[in-house]
Write a protein that holds these residues in place. Structure first.
Motif, PDB file in Angstrom:
ATOM      1  N   PHE A 199      45.744  33.812  31.790  1.00 45.97           N
ATOM      2  CA  PHE A 199      44.424  34.447  31.670  1.00 45.97           C
ATOM      3  C   PHE A 199      44.487  35.946  31.913  1.00 45.97           C
ATOM      4  N   PHE A 200      43.498  36.610  31.347  1.00 43.26           N
ATOM      5  CA  PHE A 200      43.195  37.978  31.728  1.00 43.26           C
ATOM      6  C   PHE A 200      41.832  37.899  32.413  1.00 43.26           C
ATOM      7  N   VAL A 201      41.721  38.486  33.598  1.00 46.04           N
ATOM      8  CA  VAL A 201      40.539  38.284  34.429  1.00 46.04           C
ATOM      9  C   VAL A 201      39.595  39.475  34.330  1.00 46.04           C
ATOM     10  N   GLU A 202      38.301  39.206  34.264  1.00 44.85           N
ATOM     11  CA  GLU A 202      37.319  40.268  34.497  1.00 44.85           C
ATOM     12  C   GLU A 202      36.605  39.964  35.807  1.00 44.85           C
ATOM     13  N   TYR A 203      36.591  40.941  36.727  1.00 45.65           N
ATOM     14  CA  TYR A 203      35.853  40.790  37.980  1.00 45.65           C
ATOM     15  C   TYR A 203      34.468  41.369  37.772  1.00 45.65           C
ATOM     16  N   ALA A 204      33.468  40.642  38.227  1.00 44.76           N
ATOM     17  CA  ALA A 204      32.092  41.097  38.034  1.00 44.76           C
ATOM     18  C   ALA A 204      31.250  40.655  39.215  1.00 44.76           C
ATOM     19  N   GLY A 205      29.974  41.002  39.167  1.00 47.24           N
ATOM     20  CA  GLY A 205      29.058  40.603  40.228  1.00 47.24           C
ATOM     21  C   GLY A 205      28.721  41.774  41.142  1.00 47.24           C
ATOM     22  N   SER A 206      27.635  41.634  41.875  1.00 49.57           N
ATOM     23  CA  SER A 206      27.117  42.773  42.638  1.00 49.57           C
ATOM     24  C   SER A 206      28.093  43.239  43.728  1.00 49.57           C
ATOM     25  N   ALA A 207      28.844  42.326  44.320  1.00 51.47           N
ATOM     26  CA  ALA A 207      29.780  42.754  45.374  1.00 51.47           C
ATOM     27  C   ALA A 207      30.896  43.616  44.793  1.00 51.47           C
ATOM     28  N   ILE A 208      31.325  43.283  43.582  1.00 49.42           N
ATOM     29  CA  ILE A 208      32.378  44.065  42.925  1.00 49.42           C
ATOM     30  C   ILE A 208      31.821  45.432  42.510  1.00 49.42           C
ATOM     31  N   GLU A 209      30.622  45.405  41.941  1.00 49.66           N
ATOM     32  CA  GLU A 209      30.005  46.668  41.483  1.00 49.66           C
ATOM     33  C   GLU A 209      29.775  47.637  42.634  1.00 49.66           C
ATOM     34  N   SER A 210      29.592  47.112  43.842  1.00 50.37           N
ATOM     35  CA  SER A 210      29.307  47.978  44.985  1.00 50.37           C
ATOM     36  C   SER A 210      30.562  48.681  45.510  1.00 50.37           C
ATOM     37  N   LEU A 211      31.731  48.278  45.013  1.00 53.41           N
ATOM     38  CA  LEU A 211      32.980  48.829  45.556  1.00 53.41           C
ATOM     39  C   LEU A 211      33.303  50.215  44.996  1.00 53.41           C
ATOM     40  N   SER A 212      34.013  51.001  45.800  1.00 53.21           N
ATOM     41  CA  SER A 212      34.534  52.289  45.337  1.00 53.21           C
ATOM     42  C   SER A 212      35.651  52.028  44.317  1.00 53.21           C
ATOM     43  N   MET A 213      36.076  53.061  43.607  1.00 53.25           N
ATOM     44  CA  MET A 213      37.175  52.896  42.647  1.00 53.25           C
ATOM     45  C   MET A 213      38.454  52.447  43.344  1.00 53.25           C
ATOM     46  N   GLU A 214      38.723  53.036  44.505  1.00 54.24           N
ATOM     47  CA  GLU A 214      39.975  52.692  45.184  1.00 54.24           C
ATOM     48  C   GLU A 214      39.956  51.233  45.628  1.00 54.24           C
ATOM     49  N   ALA A 215      38.802  50.773  46.087  1.00 53.15           N
ATOM     50  CA  ALA A 215      38.680  49.369  46.492  1.00 53.15           C
ATOM     51  C   ALA A 215      38.818  48.447  45.277  1.00 53.15           C
ATOM     52  N   ARG A 216      38.299  48.893  44.132  1.00 50.96           N
ATOM     53  CA  ARG A 216      38.435  48.095  42.903  1.00 50.96           C
ATOM     54  C   ARG A 216      39.904  47.988  42.482  1.00 50.96           C
ATOM     55  N   MET A 217      40.615  49.091  42.695  1.00 49.72           N
ATOM     56  CA  MET A 217      42.043  49.073  42.322  1.00 49.72           C
ATOM     57  C   MET A 217      42.797  48.032  43.148  1.00 49.72           C
ATOM     58  N   THR A 218      42.445  47.911  44.423  1.00 52.62           N
ATOM     59  CA  THR A 218      43.097  46.917  45.294  1.00 52.62           C
ATOM     60  C   THR A 218      42.903  45.511  44.728  1.00 52.62           C
ATOM     61  N   ILE A 219      41.691  45.236  44.255  1.00 51.28           N
ATOM     62  CA  ILE A 219      41.398  43.906  43.690  1.00 51.28           C
ATOM     63  C   ILE A 219      42.242  43.671  42.436  1.00 51.28           C
ATOM     64  N   CYS A 220      42.161  44.626  41.506  1.00 50.72           N
ATOM     65  CA  CYS A 220      42.879  44.438  40.233  1.00 50.72           C
ATOM     66  C   CYS A 220      44.385  44.397  40.456  1.00 50.72           C
ATOM     67  N   ASN A 221      44.863  45.179  41.414  1.00 49.20           N
ATOM     68  CA  ASN A 221      46.297  45.227  41.739  1.00 49.20           C
ATOM     69  C   ASN A 221      46.864  43.840  41.983  1.00 49.20           C
ATOM     70  N   MET A 222      46.083  42.988  42.653  1.00 47.31           N
ATOM     71  CA  MET A 222      46.612  41.683  43.048  1.00 47.31           C
ATOM     72  C   MET A 222      46.265  40.567  42.056  1.00 47.31           C
ATOM     73  N   SER A 223      45.740  40.913  40.891  1.00 44.66           N
ATOM     74  CA  SER A 223      45.465  39.888  39.869  1.00 44.66           C
ATOM     75  C   SER A 223      46.723  39.099  39.547  1.00 44.66           C
ATOM     76  N   ILE A 224      47.838  39.788  39.505  1.00 45.45           N
ATOM     77  CA  ILE A 224      49.110  39.142  39.188  1.00 45.45           C
ATOM     78  C   ILE A 224      49.475  38.106  40.246  1.00 45.45           C
TER      79      ILE A 224
END
Lengths: 463, 198
Positions: A199-224
């Protein structure tokens, strides 16, 4: 039917349809480093080719660079040779290199965003699985092997089977002290380390939208770490603000034009995903791993589980072996357990935001006597910024040391390793056997948990 | 790349789930700048003590088990994208890895290096492990053209998936770059109309 963000970006990059499931995909940015590129360079040279689009390629040295005395020659001969080989290859093929000593040098996934090389809607690849980090900008970014690095060198394209799409929604408000690292460790503990494969994942939802860019990078970083090829988040105002004004980002009218285009990059409301998970932010607490893959995580005050507590068949099978490696028992409490090592760094958590957070927590405190704390910034720019903000002083007063940038003890290709049998609370992304050094025992956690553990000398929740 | 078609061999069993690429080849052995020689460090930390003596209980140190086929548990090759994992398996002498599930990047790395990942059902995998345990001389036939894997002792077969394109590449020993280079004009045309902002 509507399209997903992933499909929109993918379709823009299809050069040629090879078969119903496979496309020839154009790559906007190719990031390279010293470990997975040398064989690819020699591969194209054997074919009598030059790098086809050197201007789309950016190089850095990060995996096995030392974190002390970077102005001196690298002591370890093989590491030195690999880094020198990168310089030589970049020179021969006309590729921009941010090597040791360059003000832009750093971990490949930290410098891409920080320099504005990473932009929404792009395709970005690198011979490193954590390339998924760049998906935080709404780009399709994924790790590739060396043969694929060679493919991109030769053609600026990749033959790719189109993956399935998954949406992971996190709604609601995060509890105090819960960081994006806790969100992703929580998600992986629910989905398992193979649950996202294919799969390729899309993260969504209000908790994700509230994050800073750096915090978002941490999430996407660990998708693998859940097996997904990549993860992405639709670009929004937070994204545009972050990109604006960075070295290689579009400027002036170009930026306006870009934002207009980037604003279209979101999944349509009637888009169909092959799989979906929905989580509530209120259920997420500080997390820690107890096992030897990132899916083996618990709330920090939970007990090490028994086989009967696990839903995932895979995890059940691995449990006994993992616990034996980790020297842990079912039913043991990790909170309060003494550890001697703390590692803050890696492409997951070594950005200025992480340093500020830790500095803010340790200010006026002292690390415990038993703790060896390694603190490794993600890039030269992060290091300099931390110094400019006085973070280095806060650290030294607390008994921490701010080193020079690199991958460091995340994978221990340089001198920074955790000794055999020792526990390390680590902000990196992998707790595999021997990952931080032969016999090292890694407990993955957020920078805040790592900081609190360093101060107390045992696994702690930051107040 | 060497051609691969039908492989009949005994197999080496590794009934572990989640064998990540850090186990297949630890990071400290990634410093070479050529593709060769990684086989010596395949499964280094599972295979050798820290003083370099072989660990008796690890399967690669057990002469009973030999062959060109590695049979492994679910989610083989997870973790790092390092192609060195595929090179190490190939360099050691494996030509096929059978598992019930492969990590994505490992699978494409393997296919790009003449190492065939064969994904079978959990049930079939359990049968293979059981048969090898009963008799290490158990042979397995992997027929790429027919996309069929056979556990010879039970005369039991299962089909496996592989894309037509990759199959052609493996059978003929050619690779993606040879193919993509034939599309160079299309790539150049694409570049002329692609969206760029700076």
């Amino acid at each position: 039917m509507g399209k997903t963000l992933f499909e929109k970006v993918w379709e823009r990059h299809v050069v040629h349809k090879v078969s119903p499931s496979t496309d020839l995909l154009y790559i906007d940015k190719h990031l390279i480093h010293e470990v997975t590129s040398p064989q690819a360079f020699s591969g194209i040279e054997k074919r009598g080719l030059k790098v086809f689009r050197p201007e789309n390629t950016v190089a850095t040295a990060d995996h096995n660079v030392p974190t002390k005395d970077q102005h001196l020659p690298i002591r370890e001969a093989l590491s030195r040779k690999q880094v020198e080989k990168l310089s030589e290859n970049c020179k021969n093929h006309g590729i921009e290199l941010y090597g040791l000593g360059h003000p832009y040098q750093g971990i490949v996934h930290v410098i891409g965003p920080e320099l504005g090389i990473t932009q929404p809607g792009m395709t970005i690849v690198c011979g490193d699985s954590h390339t998924s980090t760049h998906g935080a900008f709404g780009s399709i970014a994924f790790g590739i092997g060396t043969s694929e690095v060679e493919q991109v060198f030769a053609t600026q394209c990749l033959l790719q089977k189109k993956p399935k799409t998954m949406r992971i929604v996190v709604n609601g408000k995060l509890k105090n002290g819960v960081l994006s690292k806790d969100i992703i460790l929580y998600i992986i503990s629910k989905i398992s380390s193979s649950g996202g494969t294919g799969f390729f994942v899309e993260y969504a939802g209000s908790a994700i939208e509230s994050l800073s860019m750096e915090a978002r990078m941490t999430i996407c970083n660990m998708s693998i770490e859940m097996g997904a090829r990549g993860g992405m988040i639709a670009p929004d105002e937070t994204t545009f603000e972050y990109v604006k004004g960075r070295e290689f980002a579009p400027a002036g009218e170009d930026f306006e034009r870009a934002v207009e285009d980037w604003s279209q990059l979101k999944s349509d409301s009637d888009a169909d995903f092959d799989s979906e998970y929905i989580f509530d932010a209120a259920d997420i607490e500080p997390m820690i791993t107890y096992g030897t893959n990132p899916g083996m995580g618990i709330k920090i005050d939970d007990l090490v589980p028994a086989e009967s507590d696990l839903n995932d068949e895979n995890a059940k099978k691995s449990l006994a072996k993992s616990l034996s490696y980790m020297g842990l028992q079912t039913g043991e409490k990790l909170l309060g357990k003494p550890v001697n090592y703390v590692f803050i760094g890696s492409c997951t958590n070594s950005r200025i935001e992480d340093l500020r957070l830790v500095a803010n927590y340790v200010k006026g405190k002292k690390k415990a006597e038993n703790i060896t704390a390694l603190f490794i910034p993600g890039s030269k720019q992060v290091e300099l910024q931390a110094k400019a903000e006085g973070i280095d002083k806060i650290f030294s007063e607390a008994g921490f040391e701010l080193r020079e940038p690199g991958c460091s003890a995340c994978l221990g290709m340089n001198e920074d390793k955790v000794p055999q049998g020792e526990y390390c609370v680590s902000t990196s992304n992998r707790n595999f056997e021997g990952r931080q050094g032969p016999g090292a025992r890694t407990l993955l956690a957020s920078p805040l948990t790592a900081a609190a553990t360093a101060i107390n000398g045992f696994i702690s929740i930051a107040e | 790349m060497q051609k691969i078609s039908i492989i009949k061999s005994t197999a080496v069993p590794l009934p572990e789930d989640n064998v990540d690429t850090d186990q297949i080849i630890p990071a400290r052995f990634l410093k070479a700048t050529s593709r060769e020689g990684f086989g010596d460090n395949l499964f280094r930390d599972w295979r050798y003590e820290s003083d370099g003596s072989p660990k008796k209980d690890f399967v690669l140190n057990n002469n009973k088990y030999q062959g060109e086929i590695l049979v492994a548990g679910k989610n083989f090759g997870s973790g790092s994208s390092r192609e060195h994992a595929a090179w190490a398996l190939y360099d050691y002498g494996f030509r096929v890895v059978i598992s019930s599930f492969f990590a994505d990047i490992f699978k494409s790395n393997a296919l790009n290096n003449g190492l065939l990942p064969v994904q079978v059902s959990e049930q079939f995998l359990s049968k293979i492990f059981a048969e090898i345990e009963k008799d290490p001389e158990t042979a397995i036939t992997v027929d790429l053209p027919e996309q069929k894997v056979t556990l010879n002792s039970l005369d039991l077969s299962e089909n496996f998936e592989v894309s037509d394109y990759k199959k052609k590449c493996l059978i003929n020993g050619f690779d993606d770059i040879d193919y993509i280079l034939t599309l160079k004009n299309e790539i150049i045309d694409f570049e002329k109309q692609r969206v760029r902002f700076s």
